[in-house]
Scaffold this motif. Structure first.
Motif, PDB file in Angstrom:
ATOM      1  N   VAL A 145      -5.552  -5.376   7.354  1.00  0.00           N
ATOM      2  CA  VAL A 145      -5.611  -4.448   6.226  1.00  0.00           C
ATOM      3  C   VAL A 145      -7.065  -4.035   6.016  1.00  0.00           C
ATOM      4  O   VAL A 145      -7.963  -4.881   5.992  1.00  0.00           O
ATOM      5  CB  VAL A 145      -5.041  -5.098   4.945  1.00  0.00           C
ATOM      6  N   ARG A 146      -7.269  -2.743   5.892  1.00  0.00           N
ATOM      7  CA  ARG A 146      -8.634  -2.202   5.700  1.00  0.00           C
ATOM      8  C   ARG A 146      -8.578  -1.066   4.683  1.00  0.00           C
ATOM      9  O   ARG A 146      -7.489  -0.577   4.333  1.00  0.00           O
ATOM     10  CB  ARG A 146      -9.198  -1.686   7.026  1.00  0.00           C
ATOM     11  N   ASP A 147      -9.739  -0.625   4.255  1.00  0.00           N
ATOM     12  CA  ASP A 147      -9.808   0.529   3.372  1.00  0.00           C
ATOM     13  C   ASP A 147      -9.395   1.794   4.142  1.00  0.00           C
ATOM     14  O   ASP A 147      -9.706   1.936   5.330  1.00  0.00           O
ATOM     15  CB  ASP A 147     -11.237   0.718   2.845  1.00  0.00           C
ATOM     16  N   HIS A 157      -8.300   1.163  -4.951  1.00  0.00           N
ATOM     17  CA  HIS A 157      -8.195   0.682  -3.569  1.00  0.00           C
ATOM     18  C   HIS A 157      -7.099   1.477  -2.874  1.00  0.00           C
ATOM     19  O   HIS A 157      -5.954   1.476  -3.325  1.00  0.00           O
ATOM     20  CB  HIS A 157      -7.826  -0.800  -3.516  1.00  0.00           C
ATOM     21  N   LEU A 182      -5.456   1.414   0.742  1.00  0.00           N
ATOM     22  CA  LEU A 182      -5.481   0.486   1.868  1.00  0.00           C
ATOM     23  C   LEU A 182      -4.542   0.925   2.984  1.00  0.00           C
ATOM     24  O   LEU A 182      -3.467   1.476   2.722  1.00  0.00           O
ATOM     25  CB  LEU A 182      -5.062  -0.916   1.396  1.00  0.00           C
ATOM     26  N   TRP A 220       0.667   1.821   4.106  1.00  0.00           N
ATOM     27  CA  TRP A 220      -0.476   2.086   3.226  1.00  0.00           C
ATOM     28  C   TRP A 220      -0.085   1.907   1.772  1.00  0.00           C
ATOM     29  O   TRP A 220       1.100   1.917   1.428  1.00  0.00           O
ATOM     30  CB  TRP A 220      -1.021   3.485   3.456  1.00  0.00           C
ATOM     31  N   HIS A 248      -1.745   2.924  -2.377  1.00  0.00           N
ATOM     32  CA  HIS A 248      -2.746   3.621  -3.187  1.00  0.00           C
ATOM     33  C   HIS A 248      -2.700   3.039  -4.592  1.00  0.00           C
ATOM     34  O   HIS A 248      -1.632   2.944  -5.204  1.00  0.00           O
ATOM     35  CB  HIS A 248      -2.427   5.118  -3.231  1.00  0.00           C
ATOM     36  N   LEU A 252      -0.309  -5.772   2.595  1.00  0.00           N
ATOM     37  CA  LEU A 252      -1.012  -4.795   1.747  1.00  0.00           C
ATOM     38  C   LEU A 252      -1.094  -5.276   0.298  1.00  0.00           C
ATOM     39  O   LEU A 252      -2.163  -5.225  -0.332  1.00  0.00           O
ATOM     40  CB  LEU A 252      -0.276  -3.449   1.799  1.00  0.00           C
ATOM     41  N   GLU A 262      -3.454  -8.216  -0.194  1.00  0.00           N
ATOM     42  CA  GLU A 262      -4.866  -7.796  -0.192  1.00  0.00           C
ATOM     43  C   GLU A 262      -5.238  -7.173  -1.539  1.00  0.00           C
ATOM     44  O   GLU A 262      -6.324  -7.434  -2.080  1.00  0.00           O
ATOM     45  CB  GLU A 262      -5.110  -6.806   0.949  1.00  0.00           C
ATOM     46  N   LEU A 263      -4.337  -6.363  -2.092  1.00  0.00           N
ATOM     47  CA  LEU A 263      -4.621  -5.773  -3.409  1.00  0.00           C
ATOM     48  C   LEU A 263      -4.742  -6.875  -4.464  1.00  0.00           C
ATOM     49  O   LEU A 263      -5.646  -6.838  -5.308  1.00  0.00           O
ATOM     50  CB  LEU A 263      -3.518  -4.786  -3.808  1.00  0.00           C
ATOM     51  N   ARG A 286      -8.065  -8.454  -4.208  1.00  0.00           N
ATOM     52  CA  ARG A 286      -9.164  -7.583  -4.644  1.00  0.00           C
ATOM     53  C   ARG A 286      -9.182  -7.357  -6.156  1.00  0.00           C
ATOM     54  O   ARG A 286     -10.192  -6.923  -6.702  1.00  0.00           O
ATOM     55  CB  ARG A 286      -9.055  -6.217  -3.946  1.00  0.00           C
TER      56      ARG A 286
END
Ligand SMILES: CC(C)(COP(=O)(O)OP(=O)(O)OC[C@H]1O[C@@H](n2cnc3c(N)ncnc32)[C@H](O)[C@@H]1OP(=O)(O)O)[C@@H](O)C(=O)NCCC(=O)NCCS
Length: 151
Positions: free
Chosen positions: A5-7, A41, A43, A56, A58, A92, A95-96, A99
């Motif tokens: 997972v990345r930006d 974020h 992702l 993805w 948003h 995903l 990761e959110l 963050r």
């Protein structure tokens, strides 16, 4: 299969717009679109070996208004059919969650048919006003509360 997972980058916007249930994704702010400019974020999940995008999300920041505290809105989450049930959405969302440790995350316009999926992904159902807890009338919100300080 690996999931990284990345930006999201501007170069991803075309793929994101083509892989959605109707959202348009833009780089700059645009009426009616989910933009990278407005994202807290945005992702991308990808297979790092193949360089293939697999999903993805948003999210955006809803600032505090008056006495109402701010929160993070999970606006869109999409995994193309060929990559579903492989843990892409979980990667995903996890990761959110990492963050955003200190704020509530609220699902925007969540799909009631996926009620159990949201619970599996770590959200909790908060009943709507007047709704009896446990009845799951689905008028409430799906939220991930702020993570409590452990010490
Ligand atoms: C909903 C969606 C994001 C799930 O993505 P996914 O990558 O397949 O989900 P995962 O593989 O990470 O699955 C997470 C958990 O939910 C379960 N799950 C996923 N889709 C499910 C479904 N349709 N029905 C029941 N359970 C489901 C998985 O089995 C897994 O549970 P487990 O941890 O007990 O094994 C994907 O189906 C999708 O993009 N759908 C269309 C768009 C959409 O509805 N987006 C949400 C609205 S904004």
């Amino acid at each position: 299969m690996k999931i990284r997972v990345r930006d999201a980058h501007p170069a991803d916007v075309k793929w994101m717009s083509e892989n959605t249930e109707g959202w348009t994704v833009t780089v700059e702010k645009q009426e009616g679109a989910a933009s990278l400019a407005e994202a807290l974020h945005a992702l991308i999940a990808e297979d790092p070996d193949q360089g293939v995008c697999m999903g993805w999300l948003h999210s955006s920041l809803q600032r505090a208004v008056g006495d109402e505290p701010g929160y993070v809105r999970l606006y869109e989450l999409y995994v193309p059919p060929e990559f579903r049930r492989m843990g892409v959405a979980r990667a995903l969302v996890d990761e959110l969650f990492v963050r955003v440790p200190d704020q509530e995350i609220v699902l925007s316009a969540w799909d009631r048919e996926l009620y159990e999926v949201w619970l599996k992904l770590g959200f909790s159902y908060v009943p709507g006003f007047g709704e009896v807890s446990g009845e799951c009338g689905y008028y409430g919100d799906m939220v991930r509360p702020p993570v409590e300080a452990t010490s």
